[in-house]
Write a protein that holds these residues in place. Structure first.
Motif, short mmCIF file in Angstrom:
data_model
loop_
_atom_site.label_atom_id
_atom_site.label_comp_id
_atom_site.label_asym_id
_atom_site.label_seq_id
_atom_site.Cartn_x
_atom_site.Cartn_y
_atom_site.Cartn_z
N ARG A 24 0.83 -1.20 0.00
CA ARG A 24 0.00 0.00 0.00
C ARG A 24 0.87 1.25 0.00
N TRP A 25 0.39 2.27 -0.71
CA TRP A 25 1.07 3.56 -0.73
C TRP A 25 0.84 4.27 0.59
N ASN A 26 1.79 5.09 0.99
CA ASN A 26 1.67 5.82 2.27
C ASN A 26 0.39 6.64 2.31
N TYR A 27 -0.03 7.25 1.21
CA TYR A 27 -1.24 8.07 1.22
C TYR A 27 -2.50 7.23 1.45
N GLU A 28 -2.48 5.95 1.04
CA GLU A 28 -3.61 5.06 1.29
C GLU A 28 -3.71 4.73 2.78
N ILE A 29 -2.56 4.47 3.39
CA ILE A 29 -2.52 4.17 4.82
C ILE A 29 -2.93 5.40 5.62
N VAL A 30 -2.37 6.55 5.26
CA VAL A 30 -2.66 7.79 5.97
C VAL A 30 -4.14 8.13 5.91
N SER A 31 -4.74 8.05 4.74
CA SER A 31 -6.16 8.41 4.62
C SER A 31 -7.05 7.46 5.41
N SER A 47 1.85 13.67 10.63
CA SER A 47 2.15 12.92 11.86
C SER A 47 1.97 11.42 11.63
N ILE A 48 0.89 11.04 10.96
CA ILE A 48 0.64 9.63 10.64
C ILE A 48 1.71 9.11 9.68
N ASN A 49 2.07 9.93 8.70
CA ASN A 49 3.12 9.53 7.77
C ASN A 49 4.44 9.30 8.51
N PHE A 50 4.73 10.14 9.50
CA PHE A 50 5.93 9.97 10.30
C PHE A 50 5.89 8.64 11.07
N ASP A 51 4.70 8.26 11.57
CA ASP A 51 4.55 6.96 12.25
C ASP A 51 4.89 5.82 11.29
N ILE A 52 4.47 5.94 10.04
CA ILE A 52 4.78 4.92 9.03
C ILE A 52 6.28 4.83 8.82
N GLN A 66 8.84 3.74 -4.86
CA GLN A 66 8.73 5.17 -4.62
C GLN A 66 8.36 5.86 -5.92
N LYS A 67 7.67 6.99 -5.79
CA LYS A 67 7.38 7.83 -6.95
C LYS A 67 7.08 9.24 -6.45
N VAL A 68 7.32 10.21 -7.31
CA VAL A 68 7.03 11.60 -6.97
C VAL A 68 5.53 11.84 -7.15
N ASP A 69 4.92 12.53 -6.19
CA ASP A 69 3.50 12.85 -6.24
C ASP A 69 3.29 14.03 -7.20
N GLU A 70 3.12 13.71 -8.45
CA GLU A 70 2.95 14.74 -9.47
C GLU A 70 1.52 15.25 -9.52
N ASP A 71 0.56 14.46 -9.00
CA ASP A 71 -0.85 14.83 -9.06
C ASP A 71 -1.37 15.48 -7.79
N GLY A 72 -0.56 15.55 -6.75
CA GLY A 72 -1.03 16.13 -5.50
C GLY A 72 -1.97 15.23 -4.72
N LEU A 80 6.38 9.74 -2.67
CA LEU A 80 5.45 8.74 -2.14
C LEU A 80 6.17 7.40 -2.00
N HIS A 81 5.77 6.63 -0.99
CA HIS A 81 6.38 5.33 -0.74
C HIS A 81 5.30 4.26 -0.66
N LYS A 82 5.60 3.11 -1.22
CA LYS A 82 4.71 1.95 -1.11
C LYS A 82 5.35 1.00 -0.11
N TYR A 83 4.55 0.51 0.85
CA TYR A 83 5.05 -0.34 1.92
C TYR A 83 4.33 -1.69 1.95
N VAL A 84 5.03 -2.66 2.51
CA VAL A 84 4.46 -3.97 2.81
C VAL A 84 4.99 -4.36 4.19
N ILE A 85 4.21 -5.11 4.93
CA ILE A 85 4.64 -5.54 6.27
C ILE A 85 5.72 -6.62 6.14
N THR A 86 6.66 -6.61 7.04
CA THR A 86 7.73 -7.61 7.05
C THR A 86 7.37 -8.74 8.01
#
Length: 101
Positions: A24-31, A47-52, A66-72, A80-86
């Motif tokens: 999941r992308w960080n913005y998906e988790i944050v929202s 703050s939530i992004n920092f927790d991630i 990773q990718k640059v948020d060109e669309d805002g 932007l970062h995509k994460y998976v649990i380890t």
């Protein structure tokens, strides 16, 4: 707060949300967390992004893309970062009695 989150610390909820092992992308988790904890605004978003980031730094999440948020979507020009649990994150989540929801 939603019935799902209850009084659970945000970092535990982030791990629980990712227990399904989907990337999941960080913005998906944050929202998702902002919605569940009724935490709106840029300060709470960051703050939530920092927790991630802290969970990833601790080895519980892995940054897989990773990718640059060109669309805002999150913050224009932001990386932007995509994460998976380890496996370590799953073990820590199990230690905290988290469950897939």
């Amino acid at each position: 707060m939603s019935e799902v989150s209850g009084n659970r610390p945000i970092k535990f909820r982030i791990l629980e949300f990712l227990l399904d092992e989907k990337e999941r992308w960080n913005y998906e988790i944050v929202s998702k967390i902002q919605e569940e904890y009724n935490m709106h605004g840029n300060y709470n978003r960051d703050s939530i992004n920092f927790d991630i980031i802290e969970l990833a730094s601790g080895g519980m999440l892995k940054d897989v893309e990773q990718k640059v948020d060109e669309d805002g979507i999150y913050k224009k020009g932001f990386l932007l970062h995509k994460y998976v649990i380890t496996d370590f994150g799953k073990a820590r989540g199990s230690d905290a009695c988290l469950r897939y929801v």
